[in-house]
Design a protein around this motif. Structure first.
Motif, short mmCIF file in Angstrom:
data_model
loop_
_atom_site.label_atom_id
_atom_site.label_comp_id
_atom_site.label_asym_id
_atom_site.label_seq_id
_atom_site.Cartn_x
_atom_site.Cartn_y
_atom_site.Cartn_z
N TYR A 165 -9.27 -6.48 13.87
CA TYR A 165 -8.26 -6.26 14.90
C TYR A 165 -8.78 -5.27 15.93
CZ TYR A 165 -4.78 -8.36 11.68
OH TYR A 165 -4.09 -9.19 10.85
N GLY A 166 -8.11 -5.28 17.09
CA GLY A 166 -8.49 -4.37 18.16
C GLY A 166 -7.53 -3.22 18.37
N ASP A 167 -6.42 -3.20 17.60
CA ASP A 167 -5.47 -2.10 17.72
C ASP A 167 -4.45 -2.23 16.60
OD1 ASP A 167 -4.32 0.21 18.69
OD2 ASP A 167 -4.05 -0.54 20.73
N TYR A 168 -3.55 -1.25 16.53
CA TYR A 168 -2.57 -1.23 15.46
C TYR A 168 -1.48 -2.28 15.62
CZ TYR A 168 -4.86 3.23 14.57
OH TYR A 168 -5.79 4.21 14.33
N ASP A 169 -1.48 -2.98 16.74
CA ASP A 169 -0.53 -4.09 16.93
C ASP A 169 -1.09 -5.40 16.39
OD1 ASP A 169 -2.49 -4.66 18.77
OD2 ASP A 169 -1.18 -4.63 20.52
N SER A 170 -2.22 -5.33 15.69
CA SER A 170 -2.87 -6.51 15.08
C SER A 170 -3.41 -7.49 16.11
CB SER A 170 -1.93 -7.23 14.10
OG SER A 170 -1.49 -6.35 13.08
N PRO A 182 3.22 2.66 10.92
CA PRO A 182 3.76 1.35 10.50
C PRO A 182 2.69 0.34 10.14
CG PRO A 182 4.94 2.17 12.43
CD PRO A 182 3.76 3.08 12.22
N PHE A 183 1.55 0.37 10.83
CA PHE A 183 0.48 -0.58 10.52
C PHE A 183 -0.04 -0.36 9.10
CE2 PHE A 183 -4.08 -1.45 10.22
CZ PHE A 183 -4.12 -2.79 10.54
N PHE A 184 -0.37 0.88 8.77
CA PHE A 184 -0.92 1.14 7.44
C PHE A 184 0.13 0.98 6.35
CE2 PHE A 184 -3.98 3.37 10.19
CZ PHE A 184 -5.14 2.77 9.74
N LEU A 185 1.37 1.30 6.65
CA LEU A 185 2.45 1.08 5.69
C LEU A 185 2.61 -0.40 5.39
CD1 LEU A 185 4.81 2.09 4.00
CD2 LEU A 185 6.20 2.15 6.09
N ASP A 186 2.54 -1.22 6.42
CA ASP A 186 2.64 -2.67 6.23
C ASP A 186 1.48 -3.18 5.38
OD1 ASP A 186 3.75 -5.36 6.83
OD2 ASP A 186 1.89 -5.59 7.97
N TYR A 235 -8.44 -0.33 -6.99
CA TYR A 235 -7.36 -0.41 -6.02
C TYR A 235 -7.31 -1.76 -5.31
CZ TYR A 235 -7.32 4.62 -6.76
OH TYR A 235 -7.26 5.86 -7.34
N ALA A 236 -6.09 -2.17 -5.00
CA ALA A 236 -5.90 -3.39 -4.22
C ALA A 236 -6.26 -3.16 -2.76
CB ALA A 236 -4.45 -3.86 -4.32
N LEU A 237 -6.08 -1.91 -2.30
CA LEU A 237 -6.40 -1.55 -0.92
C LEU A 237 -7.00 -0.16 -0.91
CD1 LEU A 237 -6.21 -2.02 2.21
CD2 LEU A 237 -3.95 -0.92 2.09
N VAL A 238 -8.16 -0.02 -0.28
CA VAL A 238 -8.74 1.28 0.04
C VAL A 238 -8.83 1.33 1.56
CG1 VAL A 238 -10.76 2.77 -0.13
CG2 VAL A 238 -10.08 1.37 -2.10
N PHE A 239 -8.32 2.41 2.17
CA PHE A 239 -8.40 2.48 3.63
C PHE A 239 -8.78 3.87 4.11
CE2 PHE A 239 -3.98 3.80 3.03
CZ PHE A 239 -3.74 4.71 4.05
#
Length: 255
Positions: free
Chosen positions: A229-234, A28-32, A102-106
């Motif tokens: 951030y420190g985790d996927y919960d932002s 969900p984090f990366f999808l967002d 790209y707008a986002l590279v991750f």
């Protein structure tokens, strides 16, 4: 640059898919982030598409890049079966070659930590920076080194996780780790046990990036870290955070 190590653990793409089938907490984090990017997205070290495919299902223009042919072959089968228009690139992340911007590279789930030497790290960061469109974001995801984990003894294995084998049987994964402080590389030996008997072994080596070091590497590569951030919960990054998730932009890039 040093050759990439431990790639053999990714040759069995079918087992990899099964092993990580239940790992969904980071998706969900990366999808967002992909949706927020408002433009084409590139996942570096995409594997079999565990994160790339959910992004494609959401209607985002996404490309997956990986160095392993076996992983990409399975990713292509997945996208073809669902009719998803994903571009798959078989490339080394240290030399990204694409005519797109790209707008986002991750790079997700510690993939960057397979780069053990300074030249490889900087080659990846500068290559990823060059793939960004003006104002685009490079998103990095590595673990935050925990002293307790770095000081584990190699002769003291511990239960790492439980997974399901291809035939549906349960496997216990027992890990032994040893940290080389001179190279900052954490070496894992993972034994997969069925009813106490070893059925396969994987060896993985992960370069550890300490927080201030990672900021310095980004600056050296011409990247400004605009958020962390420190985790996927932002949650905000702290010394106790399990993750280091960095949002980077090319130095001097417009917002």
């Amino acid at each position: 640059m040093k050759p990439l190590q431990d790639l053999a653990v990714y040759e069995d793409a079918d087992f990899y898919d099964r092993e990580f089938a239940t790992r969904t907490h980071d998706v969900p984090f990366f999808l967002d982030q992909a949706r927020r990017a408002d433009g084409p997205v590139l996942e570096v070290a995409c594997g079999t598409g565990r994160i790339t495919l959910p992004i494609a299902r959401a209607g985002v223009d996404v490309t997956g890049l990986d160095v392993m042919p076996s992983m990409l072959a399975r990713a292509r089968r997945h996208s073809a079966a669902e009719g998803l228009p994903v571009e798959w690139l078989e490339q080394d992340c240290r030399d990204i070659r694409t005519g797109r911007r790209y707008a986002l590279v991750f790079s997700a789930t510690n993939a960057m930590q397979h780069l053990h030497d300074l030249d490889s790290v900087l080659a990846f960061l500068t290559s990823a920076r060059a793939a960004l469109r003006p104002g685009g974001t490079l998103l990095l995801d590595v673990f935050n080194p925990a002293p307790a984990k770095l000081t584990r003894r190699p002769d003291a294995p511990y239960h790492h996780k439980s997974v399901t084998d291809l035939d549906g049987t349960a496997l216990e994964v027992r890990a032994a780790t040893g940290y080389d402080a001179a190279t900052q590389v954490l070496h894992f030996t993972l034994d997969y046990l069925r009813a106490g008997e070893r059925v396969r072994t994987k060896k993985v080596s992960m370069r550890c990036f300490f927080p201030e070091e990672l900021l310095a590497l980004c600056r050296l590569a011409g990247l400004d870290v605009v958020d962390r951030y420190g985790d996927y919960d932002s949650s905000p990054f702290t010394s106790a955070s399990p993750k280091q998730i960095l949002f980077c932009r090319a130095t001097g890039s417009a917002d």
